[in-house]
Design an enzyme around this catalytic site. Sequence first.
Site, PDB file in Angstrom:
ATOM      1  N   GLY A  12     -31.933 -78.577 -21.697  1.00 25.50           N
ATOM      2  CA  GLY A  12     -31.267 -77.382 -21.192  1.00 25.50           C
ATOM      3  C   GLY A  12     -31.341 -77.178 -19.693  1.00 25.50           C
ATOM      4  O   GLY A  12     -31.153 -76.059 -19.214  1.00 25.50           O
ATOM      5  N   THR A  13     -31.584 -78.239 -18.910  1.00 26.96           N
ATOM      6  CA  THR A  13     -31.636 -78.051 -17.459  1.00 26.96           C
ATOM      7  C   THR A  13     -30.278 -77.625 -16.906  1.00 26.96           C
ATOM      8  O   THR A  13     -30.219 -76.770 -16.022  1.00 26.96           O
ATOM      9  CB  THR A  13     -32.142 -79.322 -16.735  1.00 26.96           C
ATOM     10  OG1 THR A  13     -31.313 -80.424 -17.106  1.00 26.96           O
ATOM     11  CG2 THR A  13     -33.593 -79.613 -17.083  1.00 26.96           C
ATOM     12  N   ASN A  14     -29.204 -78.194 -17.411  1.00 29.56           N
ATOM     13  CA  ASN A  14     -27.880 -77.769 -16.951  1.00 29.56           C
ATOM     14  C   ASN A  14     -27.577 -76.348 -17.410  1.00 29.56           C
ATOM     15  O   ASN A  14     -27.009 -75.559 -16.656  1.00 29.56           O
ATOM     16  CB  ASN A  14     -26.788 -78.730 -17.437  1.00 29.56           C
ATOM     17  CG  ASN A  14     -26.662 -79.939 -16.545  1.00 29.56           C
ATOM     18  OD1 ASN A  14     -26.742 -79.844 -15.326  1.00 29.56           O
ATOM     19  ND2 ASN A  14     -26.455 -81.100 -17.144  1.00 29.56           N
ATOM     20  N   HIS A 103     -19.954 -84.962 -18.531  1.00 33.41           N
ATOM     21  CA  HIS A 103     -20.301 -86.299 -19.018  1.00 33.41           C
ATOM     22  C   HIS A 103     -20.951 -87.070 -17.870  1.00 33.41           C
ATOM     23  O   HIS A 103     -20.427 -87.058 -16.756  1.00 33.41           O
ATOM     24  CB  HIS A 103     -19.033 -87.017 -19.496  1.00 33.41           C
ATOM     25  CG  HIS A 103     -19.302 -88.326 -20.141  1.00 33.41           C
ATOM     26  ND1 HIS A 103     -19.817 -88.427 -21.417  1.00 33.41           N
ATOM     27  CD2 HIS A 103     -19.164 -89.597 -19.682  1.00 33.41           C
ATOM     28  CE1 HIS A 103     -19.963 -89.715 -21.717  1.00 33.41           C
ATOM     29  NE2 HIS A 103     -19.577 -90.439 -20.674  1.00 33.41           N
TER      30      HIS A 103
END
EC number: 2.1.2.2
Length: 192
Positions: A12-14, A103
Amino acid sequence: MKKIIVFASGSGTNAENIIKYFSNIEIAKVVSIFTNNASAKVIDRAKNHQIPVEIFSKNELLERNVLQKIQKIDPDLIVLAGFLLKFPENIIEQYPNKIINIHPALLPKYGGKGMYGMHIHRAIVNNKEKETGISIHYVNENYDEGGIIFQANVALTDEDTPETVAEKIHELEQTHFPEIIHKILEDSNSKI
């Protein structure tokens, strides 16, 4: 204020980067995190920012359960940020050009089923690519084949390993993903 739902399967860093970015901008807000992984670190990240989390099974995604939860929220944009399941057509049909994905390669290269994370970075190093990058694209019924909205690239050297490629990609993601989401929300009728 526009509403964003983020789908994520892992760390979940993004997702957290998007949450932080929009916490300082009044145009939009991440209103929910959806995950198919009950032990994903994204759950803790969301809770740290008081963002509600929906955990669901693959079957619930394919049936109408997840679609119904999305419809209750009525989001302006659905963002896939490290979401590893194929997105179902029933949701895509309800939200045309309102679902985007990031992506970790320059599509159309290294896209498709099974091409994610370190699988991509290893293939790029093994193929001695001179550059790689990120692609932000609309989601359609096929893996990684929706219209490309934005790409950013980074040069590679012979010394790069899958791990150093991952670091370079992560840097691109952290820099560009929230900004591109912001631009999409500002002008949802045009491609960047």
